[in-house]
Write a protein that holds these residues in place. Structure first.
Motif, PDB file in Angstrom:
ATOM      1  N   ASN A 255     -11.269  27.761 -35.466  1.00  0.00           N
ATOM      2  CA  ASN A 255     -10.622  26.641 -34.776  1.00  0.00           C
ATOM      3  C   ASN A 255     -11.645  25.728 -34.105  1.00  0.00           C
ATOM      4  O   ASN A 255     -11.490  24.499 -34.108  1.00  0.00           O
TER       5      ASN A 255
ATOM      6  N   GLY B 240     -12.176  21.816 -34.926  1.00  0.00           N
ATOM      7  CA  GLY B 240     -12.152  20.817 -33.862  1.00  0.00           C
ATOM      8  C   GLY B 240     -13.418  19.978 -33.831  1.00  0.00           C
ATOM      9  O   GLY B 240     -13.367  18.762 -33.603  1.00  0.00           O
TER      10      GLY B 240
ATOM     11  N   HIS C 280      -6.485  29.976 -29.592  1.00  0.00           N
ATOM     12  CA  HIS C 280      -5.487  28.916 -29.446  1.00  0.00           C
ATOM     13  C   HIS C 280      -5.602  28.183 -28.106  1.00  0.00           C
ATOM     14  O   HIS C 280      -4.733  27.383 -27.760  1.00  0.00           O
TER      15      HIS C 280
ATOM     16  N   ILE D  58      -7.071  25.458 -26.987  1.00  0.00           N
ATOM     17  CA  ILE D  58      -7.741  24.244 -27.447  1.00  0.00           C
ATOM     18  C   ILE D  58      -8.477  23.550 -26.296  1.00  0.00           C
ATOM     19  O   ILE D  58      -9.614  23.112 -26.486  1.00  0.00           O
TER      20      ILE D  58
ATOM     21  N   ILE E   3      -9.523  17.403 -27.779  1.00  0.00           N
ATOM     22  CA  ILE E   3      -8.144  17.901 -27.787  1.00  0.00           C
ATOM     23  C   ILE E   3      -7.245  16.959 -28.578  1.00  0.00           C
ATOM     24  O   ILE E   3      -6.456  17.395 -29.429  1.00  0.00           O
ATOM     25  N   ARG E   4      -7.340  15.668 -28.319  1.00  0.00           N
ATOM     26  CA  ARG E   4      -6.525  14.677 -29.017  1.00  0.00           C
ATOM     27  C   ARG E   4      -6.817  14.694 -30.531  1.00  0.00           C
ATOM     28  O   ARG E   4      -5.888  14.736 -31.349  1.00  0.00           O
ATOM     29  N   ASP E   5      -8.091  14.710 -30.903  1.00  0.00           N
ATOM     30  CA  ASP E   5      -8.461  14.718 -32.321  1.00  0.00           C
ATOM     31  C   ASP E   5      -7.987  16.008 -32.994  1.00  0.00           C
ATOM     32  O   ASP E   5      -7.504  15.982 -34.132  1.00  0.00           O
ATOM     33  N   TYR E   6      -8.124  17.130 -32.313  1.00  0.00           N
ATOM     34  CA  TYR E   6      -7.665  18.400 -32.861  1.00  0.00           C
ATOM     35  C   TYR E   6      -6.162  18.348 -33.134  1.00  0.00           C
ATOM     36  O   TYR E   6      -5.699  18.706 -34.218  1.00  0.00           O
ATOM     37  N   ARG E   7      -5.416  17.883 -32.161  1.00  0.00           N
ATOM     38  CA  ARG E   7      -3.960  17.842 -32.312  1.00  0.00           C
ATOM     39  C   ARG E   7      -3.524  16.858 -33.390  1.00  0.00           C
ATOM     40  O   ARG E   7      -2.581  17.123 -34.124  1.00  0.00           O
ATOM     41  N   GLU E   8      -4.225  15.741 -33.505  1.00  0.00           N
ATOM     42  CA  GLU E   8      -3.864  14.715 -34.503  1.00  0.00           C
ATOM     43  C   GLU E   8      -4.296  15.085 -35.918  1.00  0.00           C
ATOM     44  O   GLU E   8      -3.603  14.766 -36.874  1.00  0.00           O
TER      45      GLU E   8
ATOM     46  N   ALA F 288      -4.096  20.408 -36.043  1.00  0.00           N
ATOM     47  CA  ALA F 288      -2.930  21.242 -35.710  1.00  0.00           C
ATOM     48  C   ALA F 288      -1.740  20.964 -36.587  1.00  0.00           C
ATOM     49  O   ALA F 288      -1.563  19.966 -37.158  1.00  0.00           O
TER      50      ALA F 288
END
Length: 168
Positions: A29, A33, A134, A136, A160-165, A168
């Motif tokens: 992960n 990221g 998990h 993040i 965090i934003r890039d990971y979620r967009e 994830a």
């Protein structure tokens, strides 16, 4: 648009880390990221504003040389795993001292597994354990502290934003 995240995880990150004996869900992960926030999963292969970092993980060639020439040279167990798993520069009997920065730069840009391996070994050098897989925000803070550094322009919030967009 970058590389498909599911494919990148399945065909590059996970097998690279597994072959090196450095896989964990948290490491996987974290690497996903890093690729998302550093290059938008390969959309950018050269650092903005003519910076030195290249490839999906935006590794600086001088950092890669340090990992290869100093750290791996001191850790024969890792050196063997790194060379055997990836046939570094297509030569199993490579003399590390013969690697040029131009060749390292080329490999970081063109060889996804090499770039992933260098980035992972770079983080393997950090004595602090990885946060939970998990977590993040924890992975983002770890990336900022140990990969991007305090002086880097990246932020944990962007990670965090890039990971979620993208991941994830």
């Amino acid at each position: 648009m970058g590389i498909n995240a599911r494919h990148f995880r399945q065909y590059v990150v996970r097998p690279t880390l597994q072959e090196m004996g450095m896989w964990s869900e948290a490491a996987e992960n974290l690497m996903m990221g890093i690729a998302a926030t550093e290059s938008h999963l390969g959309e950018f292969l050269k650092q903005h504003n003519d910076g030195p970092a290249v490839g999906v993980f935006q590794v600086e060639p001088a950092t890669a040389a340090d990992v290869i020439l100093r750290y791996l040279d001191e850790r024969e167990d890792l050196d063997d795993r790194f060379q055997d798993a990836f046939r570094l520069l297509d030569d199993r009997d490579l003399d590390w001292g013969d690697i040029s920065l131009d060749r390292i730069t080329e490999k970081l840009v063109t060889d996804l597994r090499f770039s992933c391996a260098v980035a992972r070994v770079r983080l393997w050098m950090v004595p602090e354990p990885l946060p939970a897989a998990h977590n993040i925000p924890g992975l983002a803070r770890y990336w900022k502290q140990h990969y991007n550094t305090a002086g880097g322009k990246g932020t944990a919030e962007k990670f965090i934003r890039d990971y979620r967009e993208m991941v994830a």
